[in-house]
Design a protein around this motif. Structure first.
Motif, PDB file in Angstrom:
ATOM      1  N   TRP A   5       0.842  -1.197   0.000  1.00 31.97           N
ATOM      2  CA  TRP A   5       0.000   0.000   0.000  1.00 31.97           C
ATOM      3  C   TRP A   5       0.876   1.245   0.000  1.00 31.97           C
ATOM      4  CZ3 TRP A   5      -4.879   0.109  -1.211  1.00 31.97           C
ATOM      5  CH2 TRP A   5      -5.690  -0.997  -0.977  1.00 31.97           C
ATOM      6  N   SER A   6       2.008   1.176   0.700  1.00 31.35           N
ATOM      7  CA  SER A   6       2.932   2.310   0.700  1.00 31.35           C
ATOM      8  C   SER A   6       4.362   1.790   0.728  1.00 31.35           C
ATOM      9  CB  SER A   6       2.688   3.226   1.908  1.00 31.35           C
ATOM     10  OG  SER A   6       2.858   2.522   3.126  1.00 31.35           O
ATOM     11  N   CYS A  17       4.634  -0.967   3.671  1.00 29.78           N
ATOM     12  CA  CYS A  17       3.507  -1.163   4.588  1.00 29.78           C
ATOM     13  C   CYS A  17       2.408  -1.945   3.871  1.00 29.78           C
ATOM     14  CB  CYS A  17       2.949   0.168   5.064  1.00 29.78           C
ATOM     15  SG  CYS A  17       4.110   1.160   6.039  1.00 29.78           S
ATOM     16  N   SER A  18       2.020  -3.083   4.449  1.00 27.93           N
ATOM     17  CA  SER A  18       0.974  -3.908   3.861  1.00 27.93           C
ATOM     18  C   SER A  18      -0.371  -3.709   4.544  1.00 27.93           C
ATOM     19  CB  SER A  18       1.355  -5.390   3.963  1.00 27.93           C
ATOM     20  OG  SER A  18       1.316  -5.831   5.305  1.00 27.93           O
ATOM     21  N   GLY A  19      -0.393  -2.978   5.651  1.00 23.39           N
ATOM     22  CA  GLY A  19      -1.589  -2.812   6.449  1.00 23.39           C
ATOM     23  C   GLY A  19      -1.446  -3.527   7.775  1.00 23.39           C
ATOM     24  N   TYR A  40      -3.639  -2.103  10.763  1.00 22.36           N
ATOM     25  CA  TYR A  40      -4.074  -1.117   9.769  1.00 22.36           C
ATOM     26  C   TYR A  40      -3.032  -0.017   9.571  1.00 22.36           C
ATOM     27  CZ  TYR A  40      -8.375  -3.521  11.012  1.00 22.36           C
ATOM     28  OH  TYR A  40      -9.314  -4.493  11.285  1.00 22.36           O
ATOM     29  N   TYR A  42      -0.935   1.672   7.214  1.00 21.24           N
ATOM     30  CA  TYR A  42      -0.857   1.822   5.767  1.00 21.24           C
ATOM     31  C   TYR A  42       0.133   2.883   5.300  1.00 21.24           C
ATOM     32  CZ  TYR A  42      -5.048  -1.090   5.487  1.00 21.24           C
ATOM     33  OH  TYR A  42      -5.938  -2.127   5.586  1.00 21.24           O
ATOM     34  N   THR A  43       0.513   3.801   6.159  1.00 21.77           N
ATOM     35  CA  THR A  43       1.388   4.890   5.725  1.00 21.77           C
ATOM     36  C   THR A  43       2.490   5.148   6.757  1.00 21.77           C
ATOM     37  OG1 THR A  43      -0.237   6.442   6.654  1.00 21.77           O
ATOM     38  CG2 THR A  43      -0.257   6.127   4.256  1.00 21.77           C
ATOM     39  N   SER A  57      -1.475   4.337  11.756  1.00 20.98           N
ATOM     40  CA  SER A  57      -2.542   3.370  11.578  1.00 20.98           C
ATOM     41  C   SER A  57      -3.854   4.097  11.374  1.00 20.98           C
ATOM     42  CB  SER A  57      -2.632   2.466  12.814  1.00 20.98           C
ATOM     43  OG  SER A  57      -3.879   1.803  12.876  1.00 20.98           O
ATOM     44  N   TYR A  85      -7.417   8.808   8.184  1.00 21.28           N
ATOM     45  CA  TYR A  85      -6.693   8.903   6.917  1.00 21.28           C
ATOM     46  C   TYR A  85      -5.981  10.236   6.724  1.00 21.28           C
ATOM     47  CZ  TYR A  85      -9.304   4.737   5.493  1.00 21.28           C
ATOM     48  OH  TYR A  85      -9.824   3.475   5.415  1.00 21.28           O
ATOM     49  N   SER A 197       1.585   7.708   0.425  1.00 19.28           N
ATOM     50  CA  SER A 197       1.872   6.288   0.222  1.00 19.28           C
ATOM     51  C   SER A 197       3.217   6.055  -0.456  1.00 19.28           C
ATOM     52  CB  SER A 197       0.775   5.647  -0.633  1.00 19.28           C
ATOM     53  OG  SER A 197       0.970   5.944  -2.013  1.00 19.28           O
ATOM     54  N   THR A 203      -2.041   1.951  -4.125  1.00 15.94           N
ATOM     55  CA  THR A 203      -2.857   3.039  -3.595  1.00 15.94           C
ATOM     56  C   THR A 203      -3.502   3.832  -4.718  1.00 15.94           C
ATOM     57  OG1 THR A 203      -1.583   3.230  -1.557  1.00 15.94           O
ATOM     58  CG2 THR A 203      -2.800   5.182  -2.245  1.00 15.94           C
TER      59      THR A 203
END
Length: 226
Positions: A5-6, A17-19, A40, A42-43, A57, A85, A197, A203
Motif C-alpha cells: 500500500w505504501s 507497509c501492507s496494512g 491497519y 498503511y502509511t 494506523s 486517513y 503512500s 494506492t
C-alpha cells in the motif's frame, strides 16, 4: 518484491507497509525485519536526517521505529475511532512530528504536535474549533513554511469553503487563508493521500481517479493568492 500500500526509501533502508505488517529492507532489497505492533498501518514517513520512521494506523495509533537497531521506540494510541486517513509529517529539521487526528468523532479534527526526542505530545491544536476541518499538511523544506489543507463548515455544519492556509509553527495559528475551489480541494485531498503512500500503484488503484498533475499545497496556495 510484493506490492505494498505504501513504500519508502532513504539512503540506507526501504520500508513497505501492507496494512498488517511493516517490512524493513536494506538498500539491496534484503528483508531485515517485520513489525506487527499496530494494525491497519498503511502509511509511514522517514524522519529527516535519521533512520527513524513514523508509522500511522487508520485505527488511530502511531508507531515510531529505529531502523538501525530494528526496534520499536514508542507506540501511541490516540483513539479507537477508525478512518484516520488525514495527513502527517515531520518538520524539516526533524524536531517535531505533526499529525491530523480525529480522537472524538470522525467529524472533528485536531492537530497533534509531538517532539521527537521521546515522541511525547507537546500540543493539541484546533480541537475546540468545530467549524474548521483539517485534511493534509506539508512543509516547504527551503523556507520551513507549513501549509494546511482543509475546509470550513457553515452555521448548519455543512462543508462550505475549502482553503489552504499557512500554519505558523511559532504562534500555532492558521494565517493568510486562501480559499480554493471544491474541485481543487478534492483533487489535492486524493493526491496528497497518494503522495503519503510513496506514490504506489496499489494506492493509486484505490484512488479511482486520474492523478495526472503533480501538485503541492504551496503551488496551489500561491496560485490562489495571485
Amino acid at each position: 518484491m510484493r506490492r505494498f500500500w505504501s513504500f519508502y526509501q532513504n539512503e540506507s533502508y526501504q520500508v513497505g507497509c501492507s496494512g498488517r505488517t511493516v517490512y524493513i529492507y536494506d538498500k539491496a532489497g534484503n528483508e531485515l525485519a517485520k513489525f506487527r505492533d499496530i494494525p491497519y498501518a498503511y502509511t509511514a514517513a522517514f524522519m529527516p536526517g535519521k533512520n527513524i520512521i513514523a508509522v500511522k494506523s487508520t485505527e488511530g495509533r502511531l508507531g515510531f521505529y529505529d531502523l538501525d537497531s530494528l526496534c520499536l521506540l514508542k507506540r501511541i494510541t490516540i483513539t479507537r475511532i477508525g478512518a484516520q486517513y488525514e495527513g502527517f509529517c515531520f518538520s524539516p529539521d526533524g524536531s517535531f512530528f505533526y499529525n491530523i487526528e480525529k480522537p472524538i468523532t470522525s467529524l472533528r479534527t485536531q492537530l497533534g504536535v509531538y517532539e521527537t526526542n521521546t515522541f511525547t505530545k507537546v500540543s493539541t491544536l484546533f480541537a475546540e474549533d468545530v467549524r474548521t476541518v483539517l485534511r493534509h499538511l506539508e512543509f516547504d523544506e527551503k523556507t520551513g513554511t507549513c501549509y494546511l489543507l482543509g475546509y470550513v463548515r457553515n452555521d448548519m455544519g455543512v462543508r462550505d469553503r475549502d482553503f489552504i492556509a499557512i500554519f505558523n509553527t511559532e504562534s500555532q495559528t492558521l494565517q493568510d487563508i486562501h480559499f480554493i475551489s471544491q474541485k481543487q480541494y478534492d483533487y489535492l485531498a486524493i493526491y496528497k493521500h497518494w503522495e503519503l503512500s510513496g506514490f504506489t500503484e496499489k494506492t493509486l488503484e484505490w484512488c479511482f481517479c486520474d492523478l495526472d498533475e503533480k501538485l503541492s499545497l504551496k503551488e496551489v496556495y500561491e496560485a490562489a493568492g495571485s
